[in-house]
Design a protein around this motif. Structure first.
Motif, mmCIF file in Angstrom:
data_model
loop_
_atom_site.group_PDB
_atom_site.id
_atom_site.type_symbol
_atom_site.label_atom_id
_atom_site.label_comp_id
_atom_site.label_asym_id
_atom_site.label_seq_id
_atom_site.Cartn_x
_atom_site.Cartn_y
_atom_site.Cartn_z
ATOM 1 N N ALA A 151 0.911 -1.100 -0.046
ATOM 2 C CA ALA A 151 0.023 0.169 0.083
ATOM 3 C C ALA A 151 0.782 1.295 0.010
ATOM 4 C CB ALA A 151 -1.003 -0.069 1.254
ATOM 5 N N VAL A 152 2.124 1.089 0.412
ATOM 6 C CA VAL A 152 2.914 2.292 0.593
ATOM 7 C C VAL A 152 4.165 2.239 -0.275
ATOM 8 C CG1 VAL A 152 4.168 1.613 2.764
ATOM 9 C CG2 VAL A 152 4.149 3.825 2.255
ATOM 10 N N LEU A 153 4.436 0.961 -0.761
ATOM 11 C CA LEU A 153 5.866 0.918 -1.365
ATOM 12 C C LEU A 153 5.498 -0.376 -2.445
ATOM 13 C CD1 LEU A 153 8.481 1.117 1.313
ATOM 14 C CD2 LEU A 153 8.331 2.728 -0.474
ATOM 15 N N THR A 154 5.829 -0.067 -3.587
ATOM 16 C CA THR A 154 6.079 -1.396 -4.523
ATOM 17 C C THR A 154 7.644 -1.985 -4.184
ATOM 18 O OG1 THR A 154 7.528 -0.269 -6.307
ATOM 19 C CG2 THR A 154 4.916 -0.084 -6.453
ATOM 20 N N ARG A 155 7.726 -3.194 -4.784
ATOM 21 C CA ARG A 155 8.894 -3.925 -4.430
ATOM 22 C C ARG A 155 10.099 -3.038 -4.880
ATOM 23 N NH1 ARG A 155 8.902 -8.764 -2.334
ATOM 24 N NH2 ARG A 155 6.802 -10.117 -2.640
ATOM 25 N N ASP A 156 10.076 -2.542 -6.063
ATOM 26 C CA ASP A 156 10.960 -1.766 -6.520
ATOM 27 C C ASP A 156 11.466 -0.378 -5.702
ATOM 28 O OD1 ASP A 156 11.454 -3.421 -8.557
ATOM 29 O OD2 ASP A 156 10.425 -2.224 -10.173
ATOM 30 N N GLU A 157 10.392 0.027 -5.191
ATOM 31 C CA GLU A 157 10.520 1.255 -4.339
ATOM 32 C C GLU A 157 11.199 0.748 -3.016
ATOM 33 O OE1 GLU A 157 6.613 3.786 -6.200
ATOM 34 O OE2 GLU A 157 6.450 2.662 -4.584
ATOM 35 N N GLU A 158 10.731 -0.195 -2.421
ATOM 36 C CA GLU A 158 11.268 -0.693 -1.323
ATOM 37 C C GLU A 158 12.674 -0.949 -1.329
ATOM 38 O OE1 GLU A 158 10.537 -4.084 2.101
ATOM 39 O OE2 GLU A 158 9.142 -3.882 0.489
ATOM 40 N N ALA A 159 13.185 -1.499 -2.556
ATOM 41 C CA ALA A 159 14.625 -1.491 -2.613
ATOM 42 C C ALA A 159 15.371 -0.154 -2.603
ATOM 43 C CB ALA A 159 14.856 -2.286 -3.982
ATOM 44 N N ARG A 160 14.701 0.925 -2.774
ATOM 45 C CA ARG A 160 15.461 2.247 -2.692
ATOM 46 C C ARG A 160 15.128 2.619 -1.664
ATOM 47 N NH1 ARG A 160 13.627 5.450 -8.172
ATOM 48 N NH2 ARG A 160 15.448 6.918 -7.528
ATOM 49 N N VAL A 161 14.272 2.202 -0.867
ATOM 50 C CA VAL A 161 14.377 2.756 0.724
ATOM 51 C C VAL A 161 15.209 1.942 1.567
ATOM 52 C CG1 VAL A 161 12.758 2.877 2.759
ATOM 53 C CG2 VAL A 161 11.677 3.553 0.498
ATOM 54 N N VAL A 162 15.379 0.734 1.008
ATOM 55 C CA VAL A 162 16.346 -0.170 1.901
ATOM 56 C C VAL A 162 17.282 -0.724 0.900
ATOM 57 C CG1 VAL A 162 16.457 -1.891 3.654
ATOM 58 C CG2 VAL A 162 14.286 -0.949 3.320
ATOM 59 N N PRO A 163 18.179 -0.015 0.572
ATOM 60 C CA PRO A 163 19.118 -0.219 -0.547
ATOM 61 C C PRO A 163 20.185 -1.479 -0.156
ATOM 62 C CG PRO A 163 19.720 1.893 0.350
ATOM 63 C CD PRO A 163 18.518 1.519 0.979
ATOM 64 N N GLY A 164 20.139 -2.288 -1.005
ATOM 65 C CA GLY A 164 21.000 -3.599 -0.556
ATOM 66 C C GLY A 164 20.672 -4.417 0.454
ATOM 67 N N ARG A 165 19.159 -4.067 0.735
ATOM 68 C CA ARG A 165 18.449 -4.936 1.939
ATOM 69 C C ARG A 165 19.292 -5.072 3.009
ATOM 70 N NH1 ARG A 165 14.085 -6.963 0.148
ATOM 71 N NH2 ARG A 165 13.325 -7.296 -1.980
ATOM 72 N N ASN A 166 19.941 -3.784 3.463
ATOM 73 C CA ASN A 166 20.701 -3.998 4.442
ATOM 74 C C ASN A 166 20.171 -3.526 6.188
ATOM 75 O OD1 ASN A 166 20.058 -1.251 4.513
ATOM 76 N ND2 ASN A 166 22.378 -0.412 4.020
ATOM 77 N N GLY A 167 18.789 -3.691 5.986
ATOM 78 C CA GLY A 167 18.125 -3.406 7.223
ATOM 79 C C GLY A 167 18.010 -1.967 7.713
ATOM 80 N N VAL A 168 18.725 -1.032 7.042
ATOM 81 C CA VAL A 168 18.659 0.390 7.312
ATOM 82 C C VAL A 168 17.601 1.076 6.427
ATOM 83 C CG1 VAL A 168 20.093 2.519 7.582
ATOM 84 C CG2 VAL A 168 20.877 0.395 8.265
ATOM 85 N N PHE A 169 16.335 1.483 6.951
ATOM 86 C CA PHE A 169 15.420 2.066 6.091
ATOM 87 C C PHE A 169 15.581 3.763 5.899
ATOM 88 C CE2 PHE A 169 13.625 -1.883 6.880
ATOM 89 C CZ PHE A 169 12.675 -1.927 6.175
ATOM 90 N N LYS A 170 15.617 4.234 4.844
ATOM 91 C CA LYS A 170 15.603 5.717 4.774
ATOM 92 C C LYS A 170 14.130 6.281 5.145
ATOM 93 C CE LYS A 170 19.006 5.525 1.084
ATOM 94 N NZ LYS A 170 19.445 5.995 -0.335
ATOM 95 N N GLY A 171 14.245 7.501 5.311
ATOM 96 C CA GLY A 171 13.122 8.372 5.540
ATOM 97 C C GLY A 171 12.312 8.558 4.097
ATOM 98 N N THR A 172 10.829 8.417 4.386
ATOM 99 C CA THR A 172 10.264 8.436 3.237
ATOM 100 C C THR A 172 9.381 9.713 3.024
ATOM 101 O OG1 THR A 172 8.553 7.218 4.215
ATOM 102 C CG2 THR A 172 9.950 5.952 3.045
ATOM 103 N N VAL A 173 9.103 10.250 1.888
ATOM 104 C CA VAL A 173 8.054 11.176 1.392
ATOM 105 C C VAL A 173 6.965 10.484 0.746
ATOM 106 C CG1 VAL A 173 7.851 13.324 0.068
ATOM 107 C CG2 VAL A 173 10.180 12.503 0.440
ATOM 108 N N LEU A 174 5.784 10.754 1.600
ATOM 109 C CA LEU A 174 4.419 10.288 1.215
ATOM 110 C C LEU A 174 3.609 11.424 0.465
ATOM 111 C CD1 LEU A 174 3.355 8.077 4.333
ATOM 112 C CD2 LEU A 174 5.012 7.464 2.335
ATOM 113 N N HIS A 175 2.935 10.842 -0.622
ATOM 114 C CA HIS A 175 1.884 11.831 -1.197
ATOM 115 C C HIS A 175 0.548 10.611 -1.357
ATOM 116 C CE1 HIS A 175 0.003 13.850 -4.919
ATOM 117 N NE2 HIS A 175 -0.142 14.573 -3.788
ATOM 118 N N ARG A 176 -0.470 10.968 -0.869
ATOM 119 C CA ARG A 176 -1.686 10.311 -0.991
ATOM 120 C C ARG A 176 -1.640 8.931 -0.298
ATOM 121 N NH1 ARG A 176 -5.249 12.866 -4.559
ATOM 122 N NH2 ARG A 176 -6.655 11.055 -4.570
#
Length: 366
Positions: free
Chosen positions: A299-324
């Motif tokens: 609902a908040v992230l596609t799989r491709d977008e999630e990969a950019r929020v957690v680059p390298g799946r290193n367990g570190v989540f970046k801050g996100t910008v939400l719209h709608r």
């Protein structure tokens, strides 16, 4: 049964989680969410501030200093911020399973029963009163001949937290001191006849506890599935489904792409009333519950977008910008003068978001 789109789910969750209708205080926000992702202490402090009327990280720290909020590992081996009175009964539900799941690792590290008992004795002797920082406690373990290298110190603290002996309490700079849980939280959550060394729950039976935890999750995270709850809490599906049977008269169900989601009955009306607010852009810190509070994050992230929020799946989540309600990019604090945050868009940044970023960044709790 009503049918909801993924966008409707995302926008309703903003309301459920207190991001559109904030709670009166940081303590009430922590109590409403029940368990707030807390592995990143500064980020979780911002998450709670965003969900309270004052939007003040100072108020969150004051709640820690007053013993109203603590951090510990109440679920799935992850640090969470918890209203102090909730820690004991949640540990009653979840700690045994987490201890069992981590037993092999303790054995690999040579942390046998003797070592664990000595660590508990050292903690009880040294943490009474103001407590110690994490580094201070590890130093005391070392002085007493206890191993802390290669993650052993972490596992000793983790084990004692799951046993209800200690928790993270008052703040010291940008971290927290570790304190004895029963001393710090106080007698309000202590069961009759309990020994003072460990934090007990309030005496409710397991079925009641699972039902309470499920209801609190669905009201603060809905619309959500039973599978989301089981992933979030690590409560078994059989127990969760039995609890849901009892709760169904007090909940509303909806179909989302063929999967049944549950929520408070008034949530659709609240979303209709606050439609404009749930469409507005918002900046969230990394590790926020909007992203990490669900097994299914679509609902908040596609799989491709999630990969950019957690680059390298290193367990570190970046801050996100939400719209709608959906993420459209990541952000970080800027080192450039006059530019509070830097946004990395997933595509073309929507105009309303680009225009709102300076205002939103200036209003971020600090």
């Amino acid at each position: 049964m009503m049918i909801l789109s993924s966008e409707q789910v995302a926008r309703m969750r903003l309301i459920s989680q207190g991001l559109v209708e904030p709670l009166a205080t940081a303590v009430e926000a922590a109590r409403w969410l029940t368990c707030t992702q807390g592995q990143d202490y500064p980020g979780s402090t911002v998450s709670l501030a965003l969900r309270s009327v004052g939007r003040s990280t100072a108020a969150v720290r004051e709640a820690y200093d007053a013993g109203r909020i603590v951090r510990s590992w109440p679920m799935r081996g992850t640090l969470f911020a918890v209203a102090a009175e909730d820690l004991g009964w949640i540990l009653d539900l979840t700690a045994a399973q987490t201890l069992k799941a981590s037993e092999r690792r303790r054995q690999e590290l040579g942390l046998d029963t003797g070592v664990l008992e000595r660590a508990e004795a050292v903690a009880l002797q040294t943490l009474s009163g103001p407590g110690l920082t994490r580094s201070g406690l590890l130093e005391r373990f070392t002085q007493e001949g206890l191993p802390v290298n290669e993650g052993r110190g972490y596992h000793l603290i983790f084990f004692l937290a799951l046993r209800g002996v200690l928790c993270f309490g008052p703040t010291e700079g940008r971290e927290q001191r570790i304190v004895l849980a029963t001393e710090w939280i106080g007698s309000a959550v202590r069961a009759p006849g309990a020994t003072p060394e460990r934090l007990p729950g309030p005496g409710r039976d397991r079925e009641d506890g699972v039902r309470d935890l499920l209801l609190r999750y669905l009201r603060s995270h809905g619309p959500a599935t039973v599978e989301d709850f089981c992933w979030w809490s690590k409560i078994g599906k059989t127990q969760a489904r039995a609890a849901l049977e009892d709760l169904q008269p007090d909940l509303l169900s909806a179909d989302v792409d063929g999967r049944k989601h549950w929520m408070l009955p008034d949530l659709p009306d609240r979303q209709a009333e606050r439609a404009r607010a749930t469409a507005a852009p918002i900046l969230l810190p990394g590790f926020d519950e909007i992203v990490l509070g669900y097994q299914d994050r679509s609902a908040v992230l596609t799989r491709d977008e999630e990969a950019r929020v957690v680059p390298g799946r290193n367990g570190v989540f970046k801050g996100t910008v939400l719209h709608r309600g959906h993420a459209v990019g990541t952000w970080k604090r800027s080192t450039r003068r006059g530019q509070p945050v830097e946004v990395t868009a997933f595509g073309e940044l929507p105009g309303p978001v680009a225009r709102a970023v300076p205002r939103l960044s200036a209003a971020l709790p600090t």
